[in-house]
Design a protein around this motif. Structure first.
Motif, PDB file in Angstrom:
ATOM      1  N   LYS A  94     -18.085  39.865 -18.933  1.00  0.00           N
ATOM      2  CA  LYS A  94     -19.446  39.721 -18.422  1.00  0.00           C
ATOM      3  C   LYS A  94     -19.482  39.129 -17.015  1.00  0.00           C
ATOM      4  CE  LYS A  94     -21.442  39.057 -23.062  1.00  0.00           C
ATOM      5  NZ  LYS A  94     -20.178  39.244 -23.832  1.00  0.00           N
ATOM      6  N   ASN A  98     -20.918  41.107 -13.775  1.00  0.00           N
ATOM      7  CA  ASN A  98     -22.001  40.510 -13.002  1.00  0.00           C
ATOM      8  C   ASN A  98     -21.674  40.467 -11.515  1.00  0.00           C
ATOM      9  OD1 ASN A  98     -23.431  40.107 -15.330  1.00  0.00           O
ATOM     10  ND2 ASN A  98     -23.191  37.885 -15.388  1.00  0.00           N
ATOM     11  N   LYS A 108     -30.021  40.843 -10.819  1.00  0.00           N
ATOM     12  CA  LYS A 108     -29.224  40.030 -11.720  1.00  0.00           C
ATOM     13  C   LYS A 108     -29.682  38.584 -11.607  1.00  0.00           C
ATOM     14  CE  LYS A 108     -26.439  39.165 -14.826  1.00  0.00           C
ATOM     15  NZ  LYS A 108     -26.451  39.843 -16.137  1.00  0.00           N
ATOM     16  N   TYR A 111     -25.828  33.053 -12.356  1.00  0.00           N
ATOM     17  CA  TYR A 111     -24.841  32.804 -13.404  1.00  0.00           C
ATOM     18  C   TYR A 111     -23.623  32.110 -12.802  1.00  0.00           C
ATOM     19  CZ  TYR A 111     -22.400  36.652 -11.196  1.00  0.00           C
ATOM     20  OH  TYR A 111     -21.766  37.440 -10.266  1.00  0.00           O
ATOM     21  N   GLU A 171     -25.668  31.748 -17.933  1.00  0.00           N
ATOM     22  CA  GLU A 171     -26.546  32.682 -17.233  1.00  0.00           C
ATOM     23  C   GLU A 171     -27.996  32.270 -17.426  1.00  0.00           C
ATOM     24  OE1 GLU A 171     -25.695  37.207 -17.060  1.00  0.00           O
ATOM     25  OE2 GLU A 171     -26.969  36.914 -18.799  1.00  0.00           O
ATOM     26  N   TYR A 266     -33.917  43.820 -14.209  1.00  0.00           N
ATOM     27  CA  TYR A 266     -32.660  43.068 -14.208  1.00  0.00           C
ATOM     28  C   TYR A 266     -31.666  43.786 -15.121  1.00  0.00           C
ATOM     29  CZ  TYR A 266     -35.503  39.146 -12.476  1.00  0.00           C
ATOM     30  OH  TYR A 266     -36.353  38.343 -11.753  1.00  0.00           O
ATOM     31  N   GLU A 269     -26.192  43.530 -19.516  1.00  0.00           N
ATOM     32  CA  GLU A 269     -24.780  43.786 -19.778  1.00  0.00           C
ATOM     33  C   GLU A 269     -24.558  45.279 -19.930  1.00  0.00           C
ATOM     34  OE1 GLU A 269     -23.759  41.598 -23.275  1.00  0.00           O
ATOM     35  OE2 GLU A 269     -24.441  39.678 -22.470  1.00  0.00           O
TER      36      GLU A 269
END
Length: 318
Positions: A94, A98, A108, A111, A171, A266, A269
């Motif tokens: 992940k 990202n 996004k 995070y 996140e 947004y 995943e």
């Protein structure tokens, strides 16, 4: 055609793969194919697990439901429904995924990710807003994920995530209120996708956690519906296909997206091994678009054979 469905494994997702294998076997039978379940047990000697995987080489195509097998199947020269080892690894991590999204300018939330002991300090320095989601960086089905609303909960959440993966991601939540959508993709000779499905959670669920995905109650109360908004569908599809292209995924993938109250999209995943169970969203959204499960499997098998042809022609190497 002989199809090997590889299920089991050593992660918390192991049990869920068996349900996917059952549904795939039913779809294969409707197409006249013979399916063998190749069960990879968590316990036992590594040689026993490898012996199980070698059975896949006796089949025309393999469908791995366990992450991390892509390299082994490439080595065995078995056509398989899945992404290349590199793409599968990016999709499974992940944090790395990202990073790609941010570099490409796709929507996004903020995070940080790192080892369990260091990620708390990284969060503090990033001055991120609460609530946040604390996640194992390389595990699906929402296992090990916690929604954290106060700072004193973070340490326990990090420890819970680290039980599954030493790399932990923190996140920010998408600004509320938001709506969750998913886009399924089958990428082979051409890219086939279905219009986005809107995820409607059970009434008691705050977010799309493991219980809301897999409990018996979820099977009757969680629903997937079409958006009914052509302009929104177009923007979601554009973001999903861009994310899939960035990761380089092939054969089958599901992109999770969110839209806030202002219409900002947004990317959440990407799942390069989407579930195929009775209540899995990947096949259900395709079904809403008129693709039966046998037709979905037919497209996935064709994509596996197509990508093996590319590899043999020297078009790419893993």
């Amino acid at each position: 055609m002989k199809i090997a469905v590889i299920a089991g494994g050593r992660t918390a997702e192991a049990e869920g793969t068996l349900g996917s294998a059952e549904q795939l076997a039913r779809a294969a039978a409707e197409l006249g194919h013979h399916t063998s379940l190749v069960s990879v047990e968590a316990a036992g000697h590594p040689q026993d697990r490898m012996s199980a995987l070698l059975k896949a080489a006796e089949h025309d195509v393999a469908i791995p439901l366990i992450p991390g097998l892509e390299g082994t199947l490439e080595f065995l020269d078995v056509p398989y429904v899945g992404s290349s080892p590199v793409a599968a690894g990016i999709a499974a991590h992940k944090g790395l995924f990202n990073d790609l999204l941010v570099a490409a300018g796709l929507g996004k939330v903020r995070y940080v990710y790192g080892s369990g002991p260091e990620v708390l300090s990284m969060w503090q320095k990033a001055d991120m807003s609460l609530p946040v989601f604390v996640k194992p960086a390389r595990l699906g089905a929402s296992y090990g994920i916690s929604r954290v609303t106060t700072a004193h909960e973070l340490s326990d959440a990090i420890n819970a995530a680290a039980e599954h993966d030493p790399v932990v991601l923190i996140e920010e939540s998408v600004p509320t209120p938001f709506t969750e959508y998913e886009v399924p993709i089958i990428a082979g000779r051409e890219i086939v996708s279905a219009p986005p499905g809107q995820v409607c959670l059970p009434q008691a669920a705050e977010w799309h956690d493991t219980l809301s995905k897999y409990s018996l109650d979820a099977e009757t109360s969680r629903t997937i519906s079409r958006t009914g908004d052509a302009e929104l569908d177009s923007r979601l599809m554009e973001a999903a296909l861009a994310a899939a292209s960035l990761a380089g995924v092939a054969c089958a993938a599901r992109v999770d997206l969110f839209v806030d109250a202002h219409g900002q999209v947004y990317v959440g995943e990407i799942n390069a091994l989407p579930g195929q169970g009775f209540n899995s969203n990947f096949p259900r959204i395709f079904e809403l678009a008129g693709f039966s499960r046998p037709r979905q499997l037919e497209l996935m098998i064709d994509s596996a054979l197509f990508h093996r042809q590319l590899k043999r022609a020297g078009a790419y190497a893993f």
